[in-house]
Design a protein around this motif. Structure first.
Motif, PDB file in Angstrom:
ATOM      1  N   THR A 124       6.832   1.771   6.520  1.00 18.82           N
ATOM      2  CA  THR A 124       8.015   2.591   6.255  1.00 18.82           C
ATOM      3  C   THR A 124       7.544   3.952   5.754  1.00 18.82           C
ATOM      4  O   THR A 124       6.345   4.185   5.603  1.00 18.82           O
ATOM      5  N   GLN A 125       8.486   4.814   5.442  1.00 16.44           N
ATOM      6  CA  GLN A 125       8.129   6.121   4.897  1.00 16.44           C
ATOM      7  C   GLN A 125       7.538   5.997   3.492  1.00 16.44           C
ATOM      8  O   GLN A 125       6.881   6.907   3.004  1.00 16.44           O
ATOM      9  N   HIS A 126       7.754   4.844   2.850  1.00 12.49           N
ATOM     10  CA  HIS A 126       7.270   4.648   1.485  1.00 12.49           C
ATOM     11  C   HIS A 126       5.881   4.022   1.426  1.00 12.49           C
ATOM     12  O   HIS A 126       5.207   4.120   0.410  1.00 12.49           O
ATOM     13  N   GLY A 127       5.479   3.340   2.494  1.00 17.45           N
ATOM     14  CA  GLY A 127       4.161   2.723   2.483  1.00 17.45           C
ATOM     15  C   GLY A 127       4.044   1.600   3.493  1.00 17.45           C
ATOM     16  O   GLY A 127       4.884   1.439   4.379  1.00 17.45           O
ATOM     17  N   ILE A 128       3.008   0.812   3.326  1.00 18.55           N
ATOM     18  CA  ILE A 128       2.717  -0.302   4.210  1.00 18.55           C
ATOM     19  C   ILE A 128       2.817  -1.582   3.402  1.00 18.55           C
ATOM     20  O   ILE A 128       2.349  -1.642   2.259  1.00 18.55           O
ATOM     21  N   ARG A 129       3.411  -2.614   3.979  1.00 19.93           N
ATOM     22  CA  ARG A 129       3.523  -3.914   3.330  1.00 19.93           C
ATOM     23  C   ARG A 129       2.932  -4.961   4.254  1.00 19.93           C
ATOM     24  O   ARG A 129       3.325  -5.065   5.414  1.00 19.93           O
ATOM     25  N   ALA A 130       1.976  -5.723   3.746  1.00 25.13           N
ATOM     26  CA  ALA A 130       1.378  -6.835   4.481  1.00 25.13           C
ATOM     27  C   ALA A 130       1.747  -8.124   3.754  1.00 25.13           C
ATOM     28  O   ALA A 130       1.570  -8.225   2.539  1.00 25.13           O
ATOM     29  N   GLU A 131       2.272  -9.103   4.496  1.00 20.68           N
ATOM     30  CA  GLU A 131       2.731 -10.351   3.899  1.00 20.68           C
ATOM     31  C   GLU A 131       2.116 -11.535   4.626  1.00 20.68           C
ATOM     32  O   GLU A 131       1.923 -11.497   5.837  1.00 20.68           O
ATOM     33  N   ARG A 132       1.864 -12.599   3.859  1.00 17.99           N
ATOM     34  CA  ARG A 132       1.281 -13.800   4.451  1.00 17.99           C
ATOM     35  C   ARG A 132       1.507 -14.984   3.525  1.00 17.99           C
ATOM     36  O   ARG A 132       1.435 -14.859   2.317  1.00 17.99           O
ATOM     37  N   ASP A 133       1.763 -16.138   4.101  1.00 21.34           N
ATOM     38  CA  ASP A 133       1.865 -17.380   3.333  1.00 21.34           C
ATOM     39  C   ASP A 133       0.495 -18.030   3.247  1.00 21.34           C
ATOM     40  O   ASP A 133      -0.254 -18.056   4.219  1.00 21.34           O
ATOM     41  N   GLY A 134       0.186 -18.547   2.068  1.00 19.28           N
ATOM     42  CA  GLY A 134      -1.012 -19.340   1.903  1.00 19.28           C
ATOM     43  C   GLY A 134      -2.297 -18.591   1.632  1.00 19.28           C
ATOM     44  O   GLY A 134      -3.354 -19.201   1.549  1.00 19.28           O
ATOM     45  N   GLU A 135      -2.251 -17.287   1.475  1.00 21.57           N
ATOM     46  CA  GLU A 135      -3.469 -16.511   1.182  1.00 21.57           C
ATOM     47  C   GLU A 135      -3.902 -16.807  -0.261  1.00 21.57           C
ATOM     48  O   GLU A 135      -3.070 -16.869  -1.160  1.00 21.57           O
ATOM     49  N   PRO A 136      -5.197 -17.011  -0.509  1.00 16.45           N
ATOM     50  CA  PRO A 136      -5.660 -17.249  -1.879  1.00 16.45           C
ATOM     51  C   PRO A 136      -5.561 -15.964  -2.717  1.00 16.45           C
ATOM     52  O   PRO A 136      -6.500 -15.181  -2.801  1.00 16.45           O
ATOM     53  N   PHE A 137      -4.410 -15.749  -3.317  1.00 14.68           N
ATOM     54  CA  PHE A 137      -4.105 -14.498  -3.999  1.00 14.68           C
ATOM     55  C   PHE A 137      -4.929 -14.278  -5.254  1.00 14.68           C
ATOM     56  O   PHE A 137      -5.104 -13.148  -5.680  1.00 14.68           O
ATOM     57  N   GLU A 138      -5.446 -15.356  -5.846  1.00 11.80           N
ATOM     58  CA  GLU A 138      -6.201 -15.219  -7.091  1.00 11.80           C
ATOM     59  C   GLU A 138      -7.424 -14.324  -6.888  1.00 11.80           C
ATOM     60  O   GLU A 138      -7.815 -13.584  -7.781  1.00 11.80           O
ATOM     61  N   GLN A 139      -8.023 -14.377  -5.717  1.00 14.26           N
ATOM     62  CA  GLN A 139      -9.236 -13.612  -5.442  1.00 14.26           C
ATOM     63  C   GLN A 139      -8.951 -12.283  -4.760  1.00 14.26           C
ATOM     64  O   GLN A 139      -9.769 -11.371  -4.800  1.00 14.26           O
ATOM     65  N   LEU A 140      -7.793 -12.160  -4.132  1.00 18.78           N
ATOM     66  CA  LEU A 140      -7.485 -10.986  -3.313  1.00 18.78           C
ATOM     67  C   LEU A 140      -7.513  -9.684  -4.117  1.00 18.78           C
ATOM     68  O   LEU A 140      -8.123  -8.700  -3.699  1.00 18.78           O
ATOM     69  N   ASP A 141      -6.884  -9.670  -5.265  1.00 21.42           N
ATOM     70  CA  ASP A 141      -6.862  -8.483  -6.117  1.00 21.42           C
ATOM     71  C   ASP A 141      -8.272  -8.081  -6.514  1.00 21.42           C
ATOM     72  O   ASP A 141      -8.646  -6.909  -6.432  1.00 21.42           O
ATOM     73  N   ARG A 142      -9.076  -9.061  -6.917  1.00 20.12           N
ATOM     74  CA  ARG A 142     -10.455  -8.791  -7.332  1.00 20.12           C
ATOM     75  C   ARG A 142     -11.298  -8.287  -6.162  1.00 20.12           C
ATOM     76  O   ARG A 142     -12.085  -7.355  -6.306  1.00 20.12           O
ATOM     77  N   GLN A 143     -11.120  -8.881  -4.979  1.00 23.53           N
ATOM     78  CA  GLN A 143     -11.902  -8.461  -3.816  1.00 23.53           C
ATOM     79  C   GLN A 143     -11.580  -7.023  -3.414  1.00 23.53           C
ATOM     80  O   GLN A 143     -12.479  -6.254  -3.067  1.00 23.53           O
ATOM     81  N   ILE A 192       0.879  -1.166   0.000  1.00 20.69           N
ATOM     82  CA  ILE A 192       0.000   0.000   0.000  1.00 20.69           C
ATOM     83  C   ILE A 192       0.920   1.220   0.000  1.00 20.69           C
ATOM     84  O   ILE A 192       1.407   1.635   1.050  1.00 20.69           O
ATOM     85  N   PRO A 193       1.205   1.768  -1.186  1.00 19.05           N
ATOM     86  CA  PRO A 193       2.178   2.858  -1.254  1.00 19.05           C
ATOM     87  C   PRO A 193       1.617   4.178  -0.747  1.00 19.05           C
ATOM     88  O   PRO A 193       0.433   4.462  -0.885  1.00 19.05           O
TER      89      PRO A 193
END
Length: 129
Positions: free
Chosen positions: A86-105, A34-35
């Motif tokens: 950071t000063q540049h943005g927020i980064r959220a990381e996770r293993d195993g998240e169903p990424f195919e739907q995440l962008d669309r959601q 999230i920049p």
């Protein structure tokens, strides 16, 4: 097989939350960036009006980032995201998240490509590729 081909292939989930490709355990490491806006934190010689407008824009951007995080928590099936700020943005990381739907959601929730970027890294049980 290219990385793009791997992403396009249907995955078969097992009970451990990993997927199988040729019988080997696979983990999808999902990163949501999230920049913040591309401006410097330090500005000198500005007018009071410019400073007030700069703060208004920064405040609006932070509120938008907060809304993306709230939506990410709502659409995610887990709350074990590793988050860095950071000063540049927020980064959220996770293993195993169903990424195919995440962008669309996130897009369906009203966010644009300026609000978030979804990255995916592919790993096997012995480490990242």
């Amino acid at each position: 097989m290219s990385f793009t081909d791997l992403l396009a292939r249907p995955r078969e989930a097992d009970t451990s939350g990993t997927t199988s490709d040729s019988g080997l355990p696979v983990v999808w490491h999902v990163i949501v960036d999230i920049p913040f806006a591309n401006w410097t934190l330090r500005r000198t010689g500005v007018t009071l009006e410019d400073a007030a407008e700069d703060l208004r824009l920064r405040s609006a951007r932070l509120a938008r980032a907060q809304a993306v995080l709230a939506t990410l928590r709502r659409v995610s099936d887990s709350d074990d995201w590793q988050v860095s700020i950071t000063q540049h943005g927020i980064r959220a990381e996770r293993d195993g998240e169903p990424f195919e739907q995440l962008d669309r959601q996130l897009t369906d929730a009203g966010f644009t490509a300026d609000d978030f970027i979804v990255h995916v890294e592919y790993a096997r049980s012995w480490g990242m590729l």
